[in-house]
Design an enzyme around this catalytic site. Sequence first.
Site, mmCIF file in Angstrom:
data_model
loop_
_atom_site.group_PDB
_atom_site.id
_atom_site.type_symbol
_atom_site.label_atom_id
_atom_site.label_comp_id
_atom_site.label_asym_id
_atom_site.label_seq_id
_atom_site.Cartn_x
_atom_site.Cartn_y
_atom_site.Cartn_z
ATOM 1 N N ASP A 23 0.813 -1.223 0.000
ATOM 2 C CA ASP A 23 0.000 0.000 0.000
ATOM 3 C C ASP A 23 0.845 1.271 0.000
ATOM 4 O OD1 ASP A 23 -2.276 -1.693 0.285
ATOM 5 O OD2 ASP A 23 -1.841 -1.820 2.427
ATOM 6 N N LYS A 26 2.027 2.390 -5.204
ATOM 7 C CA LYS A 26 2.708 1.956 -6.428
ATOM 8 C C LYS A 26 1.930 2.372 -7.682
ATOM 9 C CE LYS A 26 2.823 -2.315 -4.637
ATOM 10 N NZ LYS A 26 2.708 -2.187 -3.191
ATOM 11 N N GLY A 50 -4.448 -4.356 -4.434
ATOM 12 C CA GLY A 50 -5.391 -3.314 -4.850
ATOM 13 C C GLY A 50 -4.580 -2.096 -5.261
ATOM 14 N N HIS A 51 -4.409 -1.904 -6.565
ATOM 15 C CA HIS A 51 -3.593 -0.781 -7.047
ATOM 16 C C HIS A 51 -4.506 0.338 -7.540
ATOM 17 C CE1 HIS A 51 0.075 -3.616 -7.680
ATOM 18 N NE2 HIS A 51 -0.234 -3.411 -6.429
ATOM 19 N N GLN A 236 1.912 -5.988 -3.148
ATOM 20 C CA GLN A 236 2.234 -6.069 -1.714
ATOM 21 C C GLN A 236 3.567 -5.358 -1.429
ATOM 22 O OE1 GLN A 236 1.269 -9.429 -3.168
ATOM 23 N NE2 GLN A 236 -0.720 -8.510 -2.916
#
Length: 439
Positions: A23, A26, A50-51, A236
């Site tokens: 988180d 990225k 989750g990007h 991650q």
Amino acid sequence: MPGPFHVGVLMPVTVLIGAQWGDEGKGKIIDALAPDLQMVVRYQGGPNAGHTVIVGGKRTVLHQVPTGILHPGIACLISPGVLLDPWELLDELAMLQASGVELERLKVSPACHLIMPWHRLLDRAREAALDRQAGPGAAIGTTGRGMGPCAMDKAGRRGVRLGDLLDPARRAACEAGLAAANAELESLGAEPLARAELHVALERATAGLAPYLGDTRPLLHGVLQRGGRVLMEGAQGMMLDLEWGTYPYVTSTHPSAGGACTGGGVPLREVDQVIGICKAYCTRVGNGPFPTEFEPGAFADGFRTAAGEFGATTGRPRRCGWFDAVAMRYACQLNGFTDLVLTKLDVLDGQPEVKAAVAYELDGRRLDGMPEDLRLLERGPCPVWRTFPGWQGSADARRWDELPQAVLDYLAWLEEDLGTRISWVSNGPERSQLLRRDA
Ligand code: IMP
């Protein structure tokens, strides 16, 4: 028009990873790199990621599809190291299609291991059993997306891969997995999965993903041979690495830079740039040691809310704490970062003082570096703090030299301590809030 990351030298492969517990932001950085890229590859992780990317004011959260898909002209691959949830992927593709994104640029490797419906059920049932047997907080605190159970089948050499769906004999073998999973689910007091339901789901996955299935290796190496730039998009973060993270409170793939070579099929010698993304503070979701975590209370809650620290995949509140230079030195050493990006600097605006852990004290001993047995961190080491004067107004800077002097001093100290260059800082969600050192 070269993007803000253009370095003027042909660098065939950039590996970009989270340098903390995930988180780190990225998605935003990959978006900024996009003008220089021909291809983006997801090589590990899976639907647990989750990007978040904001392009043209529109916020999109991607879980399995590489972030490059939001930029026309960039080829995107999901390579064998990804643990793939085919149904989640279909939903994600439908969402992208509805927003007008053309998807012919995406290829998914037939060698990706599949997260089967029972893997999710087992993930949740095993976590609940850990909490029941050993008390609240004993579970890993997974995202519940089936990563661990899928990785167990993969390592146990009984996994189902995307290519298996195309072969009726191999597809039938899924039933063995279903039977074993159902026996375990029942022993854990969870509902088993119906065989008929499985077959309907497999039909849907096979038909829906067939257009995207293809060998990723020749595509990747074709781009490299033509001198194109490829970005390996990590998911991650380093401290969640199965090998080097805070085991067992880790994910089940390899977020460290080496994962790009094993999971993505990139030869080591092609990697010229390794970018580590870290926040100006630390966050973590799920359980496990977090030496610089704020004490629970009003300060921690206020900080989380102001920083918007809630999970993009699960919505869970993230645990927050000060920057951990001990963990970061470890990440720099293991990954050999050529560049660091410090994100969310603006969140620290207005703090009366800013802290960073420079060492830990454990059992009366000072630890300047991470122990290799990271379980020692579960004994609650005391951080040895270095305190810096706070600052105001970093969020207003649009160029590096407009940053407040206190920030520049802090960055200079970080670089010295980490032995790694900070090449960009991000001080807000907008593209214009990514400041390049030499711009
Ligand atoms: P899993 O990957 O769902 O098995 O979860 C294992 C650990 O990794 C848990 O602590 C999760 O909260 C954490 N984790 C997994 N994916 C992410 C992510 O994308 N960001 C931050 N933490 C994650």
